[in-house]
Write an enzyme that holds these catalytic residues in place. Structure first.
Site, PDB file in Angstrom:
ATOM      1  N   LYS A  53       1.028  -1.299   0.201  1.00  0.00           N
ATOM      2  CA  LYS A  53       0.002  -0.099   0.007  1.00  0.00           C
ATOM      3  C   LYS A  53       0.808   1.163   0.040  1.00  0.00           C
ATOM      4  O   LYS A  53       0.517   2.123  -0.660  1.00  0.00           O
ATOM      5  CB  LYS A  53      -0.930  -0.082   1.428  1.00  0.00           C
ATOM      6  CG  LYS A  53      -2.010  -1.122   1.175  1.00  0.00           C
ATOM      7  CD  LYS A  53      -3.030  -1.214   2.305  1.00  0.00           C
ATOM      8  CE  LYS A  53      -3.980  -2.599   2.074  1.00  0.00           C
ATOM      9  NZ  LYS A  53      -4.403  -2.739   3.322  1.00  0.00           N
ATOM     10  N   GLN A  97      -4.918  -1.235   9.476  1.00  0.00           N
ATOM     11  CA  GLN A  97      -4.819  -2.697   9.037  1.00  0.00           C
ATOM     12  C   GLN A  97      -5.353  -3.862  10.168  1.00  0.00           C
ATOM     13  O   GLN A  97      -4.898  -3.806  11.065  1.00  0.00           O
ATOM     14  CB  GLN A  97      -3.283  -2.990   8.777  1.00  0.00           C
ATOM     15  CG  GLN A  97      -2.874  -4.273   8.228  1.00  0.00           C
ATOM     16  CD  GLN A  97      -3.340  -4.151   6.795  1.00  0.00           C
ATOM     17  OE1 GLN A  97      -3.458  -3.385   5.896  1.00  0.00           O
ATOM     18  NE2 GLN A  97      -4.086  -5.386   6.249  1.00  0.00           N
ATOM     19  N   ASP A 120     -11.211   2.609   4.042  1.00  0.00           N
ATOM     20  CA  ASP A 120     -11.585   1.104   3.873  1.00  0.00           C
ATOM     21  C   ASP A 120     -13.075   0.823   3.770  1.00  0.00           C
ATOM     22  O   ASP A 120     -13.585   0.008   3.184  1.00  0.00           O
ATOM     23  CB  ASP A 120     -11.145   0.495   5.202  1.00  0.00           C
ATOM     24  CG  ASP A 120      -9.904  -0.483   4.895  1.00  0.00           C
ATOM     25  OD1 ASP A 120      -9.604  -0.900   3.806  1.00  0.00           O
ATOM     26  OD2 ASP A 120      -9.226  -0.574   5.751  1.00  0.00           O
TER      27      ASP A 120
END
Ligand code: NAD
Length: 307
Positions: A53, A97, A120
């Site tokens: 990422k 995460q 997200d």
């Protein structure tokens, strides 16, 4: 006629090129967009995902900050960190995460991220906005599925779609997004009686379960479009031979690496279709591109810019 391969790698490259242009515009107008990733503890798989990422951010000109608090960090400390990022005007996107260590309530943490920076798309406000068809930051994997269908000219409105799997991160949001596009959507899951009865009807069949080869050729309507979200590791040569009979190259790949990846469709099901996403190189290849797109979207919305 042989089935078309819907390459997530190619589509990800198209999206990243578009995102890079938008990043350029944002940067010129009011500074580069910024994504902060929190990686708590040291999970090897998460470390790889996060590295990829951050690499994509660098590639596209997005400012990325990686915070790596120790695994012993308390929930209160993590919430405090998120609160600081929510207030920090230089931060456009916040990504925590997953998975988080067991002593932390994941839901509470995801709800602490302000919806405007929730790249997200897991915050209930974004889930709700998506449900009622309002502009929202949508979760990356389902958003990637929609990109594949739209960019490859597969008609969604009016199509009979079947979604197998009802998880909060894939199945439910993907079925909502297909419904919002005007498809007729059935959602199947572990408790569905006569799964094949549903899948055989589907013009677009999306499967996110995590069972290798669950969907066989007999369960697919000839000419259907197949979106294979599942990522499964085959760890024995017997499994490889069972799912890929006579595939010498696949066995050689297994012998070289010690494992082979496959999706939730049996490879023979792909041959019945008109188009399918491969595993790897299909839906999974798009996830990071969609995260980059969400970061730019969040940045533009916060700065009141139309891109
Ligand atoms: P999950 O475990 O949260 O959900 C699985 C779903 O499958 C559940 O709704 C369950 O009811 C259903 N299910 C289980 N067994 C079934 C059966 N026999 N018949 C019908 N339905 C059944 O999983 P998830 O997080 O949605 O992930 C699913 C798969 O997709 C996994 O292989 C995961 O690795 C993969 N995945 C891929 C990406 C990507 O970027 N390509 C992203 C997320 C998840």
């Amino acid at each position: 006629m042989s089935a078309q391969v819907l390459s997530g790698v190619e589509i990800a490259a198209e999206i990243k090129a578009e995102v890079a242009v938008k990043v350029g515009r944002l940067t010129e107008a009011c500074g580069a967009p910024g994504l902060t990733v929190i990686l708590l503890g040291s999970d090897p798989a998460s470390e790889v995902y996060v590295r990829n990422k951050v690499r994509s951010c660098v590639e596209l000109g997005i400012r990325s900050t990686l915070l790596t608090p120790p695994g012993s960090t308390t929930e209160a400390e993590l919430l405090g960190m998120i609160d600081g990022l929510n207030r920090d005007t230089a931060v456009d996107g916040i990504l925590v995460q997953l998975p988080l260590p067991k002593h932390i309530d994941t839901r509470r943490v995801l709800e602490a991220v302000t919806p405007e920076k929730d790249v997200d798309g897991f915050h209930p406000v974004n889930v709700g906005r998506l449900q009622i068809g309002q502009p929202a930051l949508a979760p990356c994997t389902p958003a990637g599925i929609l990109e594949i269908l739209k960019r490859r000219g597969i008609p969604i409105a009016g199509a009979d779609c079947v979604m197998v799997g009802r998880s909060d991160i894939v199945g439910k949001p993907a079925s909502t997004m297909l419904l919002n596009e005007g498809a007729t959507v059935s959602v199947c899951h572990k408790g569905t009686r006569d799964l094949a009865g549903y899948t055989r009807r589907a013009e677009i069949l999306v499967v996110a379960v995590g069972v290798p080869g669950l969907i066989t050729a007999e369960m697919v309507r000839p000419g259907a479009v197949l979106i294979d979200v599942g990522i499964n590791r085959l760890d024995t040569v017997e499994q490889v031979k069972r799912f890929f009979p006579g595939d010498v190259a696949r066995v050689a790949a297994f012998e070289k690496r010690g494992y082979v990846l496959m999706g939730d469709f049996d490879s023979r099901a792909y041959q019945v279709s008109s188009a399918y996403t491969p595993v790897p190189g299909g839906v999974g290849a798009l996830t990071i591109a969609m995260l980059m797109q969400n970061t730019v979207k969040a940045a533009a919305a916060r700065r009141g810019m139309a891109l």
